[in-house]
Design an enzyme around this catalytic site. Structure first.
Site, PDB file in Angstrom:
ATOM      1  N   ASP A   8      -8.729  -0.358  -2.087  1.00  0.00           N
ATOM      2  CA  ASP A   8      -7.377   0.136  -2.303  1.00  0.00           C
ATOM      3  C   ASP A   8      -7.518   1.534  -2.927  1.00  0.00           C
ATOM      4  O   ASP A   8      -8.548   1.845  -3.523  1.00  0.00           O
ATOM      5  CB  ASP A   8      -6.655  -0.823  -3.250  1.00  0.00           C
ATOM      6  CG  ASP A   8      -5.284  -0.325  -3.643  1.00  0.00           C
ATOM      7  OD1 ASP A   8      -4.552   0.165  -2.767  1.00  0.00           O
ATOM      8  OD2 ASP A   8      -4.952  -0.432  -4.844  1.00  0.00           O
ATOM      9  N   ASP A  10      -4.675   3.716  -4.708  1.00  0.00           N
ATOM     10  CA  ASP A  10      -3.945   3.955  -5.962  1.00  0.00           C
ATOM     11  C   ASP A  10      -4.253   2.870  -6.997  1.00  0.00           C
ATOM     12  O   ASP A  10      -4.041   1.689  -6.751  1.00  0.00           O
ATOM     13  CB  ASP A  10      -2.439   4.011  -5.691  1.00  0.00           C
ATOM     14  CG  ASP A  10      -2.079   5.131  -4.713  1.00  0.00           C
ATOM     15  OD1 ASP A  10      -2.662   6.220  -4.824  1.00  0.00           O
ATOM     16  OD2 ASP A  10      -1.223   4.901  -3.845  1.00  0.00           O
ATOM     17  N   ASP A  16      -2.760   5.529 -10.664  1.00  0.00           N
ATOM     18  CA  ASP A  16      -1.540   5.273  -9.882  1.00  0.00           C
ATOM     19  C   ASP A  16      -0.333   5.863 -10.592  1.00  0.00           C
ATOM     20  O   ASP A  16       0.209   5.268 -11.512  1.00  0.00           O
ATOM     21  CB  ASP A  16      -1.379   3.759  -9.689  1.00  0.00           C
ATOM     22  CG  ASP A  16      -0.276   3.433  -8.703  1.00  0.00           C
ATOM     23  OD1 ASP A  16       0.427   4.363  -8.250  1.00  0.00           O
ATOM     24  OD2 ASP A  16      -0.115   2.239  -8.378  1.00  0.00           O
ATOM     25  N   GLY A  18       2.352   6.623  -8.813  1.00  0.00           N
ATOM     26  CA  GLY A  18       3.515   6.213  -8.011  1.00  0.00           C
ATOM     27  C   GLY A  18       3.876   7.242  -6.961  1.00  0.00           C
ATOM     28  O   GLY A  18       4.228   8.378  -7.288  1.00  0.00           O
ATOM     29  N   TYR A  19       3.735   6.872  -5.688  1.00  0.00           N
ATOM     30  CA  TYR A  19       4.123   7.733  -4.557  1.00  0.00           C
ATOM     31  C   TYR A  19       3.486   9.117  -4.633  1.00  0.00           C
ATOM     32  O   TYR A  19       4.126  10.148  -4.427  1.00  0.00           O
ATOM     33  CB  TYR A  19       5.653   7.815  -4.440  1.00  0.00           C
ATOM     34  CG  TYR A  19       6.267   6.451  -4.333  1.00  0.00           C
ATOM     35  CD1 TYR A  19       6.023   5.661  -3.219  1.00  0.00           C
ATOM     36  CD2 TYR A  19       7.045   5.934  -5.365  1.00  0.00           C
ATOM     37  CE1 TYR A  19       6.540   4.379  -3.125  1.00  0.00           C
ATOM     38  CE2 TYR A  19       7.572   4.653  -5.278  1.00  0.00           C
ATOM     39  CZ  TYR A  19       7.318   3.891  -4.152  1.00  0.00           C
ATOM     40  OH  TYR A  19       7.829   2.625  -4.075  1.00  0.00           O
TER      41      TYR A  19
HETATM   42 MG   LIG Z   1      -3.244  -0.195  -6.009  1.00  0.00          MG
END
Ligand SMILES: [Mg+2]
Ligand SMILES: [Zn+2]
Length: 181
Positions: A8, A10, A16, A18-19
């Protein structure tokens, strides 16, 4: 056939926020680049599998994501790390951008991204690893038949107690443990 480390993005490779879609905002998780290098040296193909519903939501487009991933590849290559593939899912059933607003087979926990890249690269799934920071990552790995799916969680002990899954605080910690088994 060689094994792969499916990762994965993020929360595993980068923090992470977000976006995320701009390289300027991309911040590596401490130890992640070195962990990727060690996985590569141990014979694992490196494959990022990332849900990017920000595309279906209209926050950024495929071109912006491609630009970000080109920068990521170049940065890693300069440090001796070659990504074998980056698979992303742009979909979300309730998304605002019509062509991405579908119930696809690739948004994790569905296994589509893992299965597609494994086929393309000739990967032995049974000897492969999946690293993620959400239960949906672990489920995708299990549904694809990946030999071992590893949950990364800030409170590793709590996650392990709750889910019964082996959990580690970071990719670096997980790679330390797994490559020394
Ligand atoms: Mg993730
Ligand atoms: Zn998808």
């Amino acid at each position: 056939m060689r094994p792969a480390a499916f990762l994965d993005r993020d929360g595993v490779i980068n923090i992470d926020h977000g976006y995320l879609y701009r390289w300027e905002d991309f911040e590596f998780v401490p130890g992640a680049v070195d962990a990727l290098r060690r996985l590569q040296a141990a014979g694992y193909a490196l494959v990022i599998v990332t849900n990017q519903s920000g595309i279906a939501r209209g926050y950024y487009d495929e071109a912006a994501l491609q630009t970000l991933h080109d920068a990521l590849r170049a940065h890693l290559a300069a440090q001796g790390v070659t990504l074998d593939a980056i698979e992303h899912c742009p979909h979300l059933p309730e998304g605002l951008v019509a062509r991405y607003a579908i119930d696809c087979d690739c948004r994790k926990p569905a296994p589509g991204m893992i299965l597609r890249s494994a086929q393309a690269l000739g990967i032995d799934l049974g000897r492969s690893l999946m690293f993620g920071d959400k239960p949906s990552d672990i489920e995708a790995g299990q549904r694809a038949g990946v030999g071992r799916s590893v949950l990364l969680a800030k409170n590793a002990n709590l996650a392990a107690a709750k889910g019964g899954q082996p959990a580690f605080a970071s990719l670096a910690d997980a790679v330390d443990a797994l490559l020394h088994d």
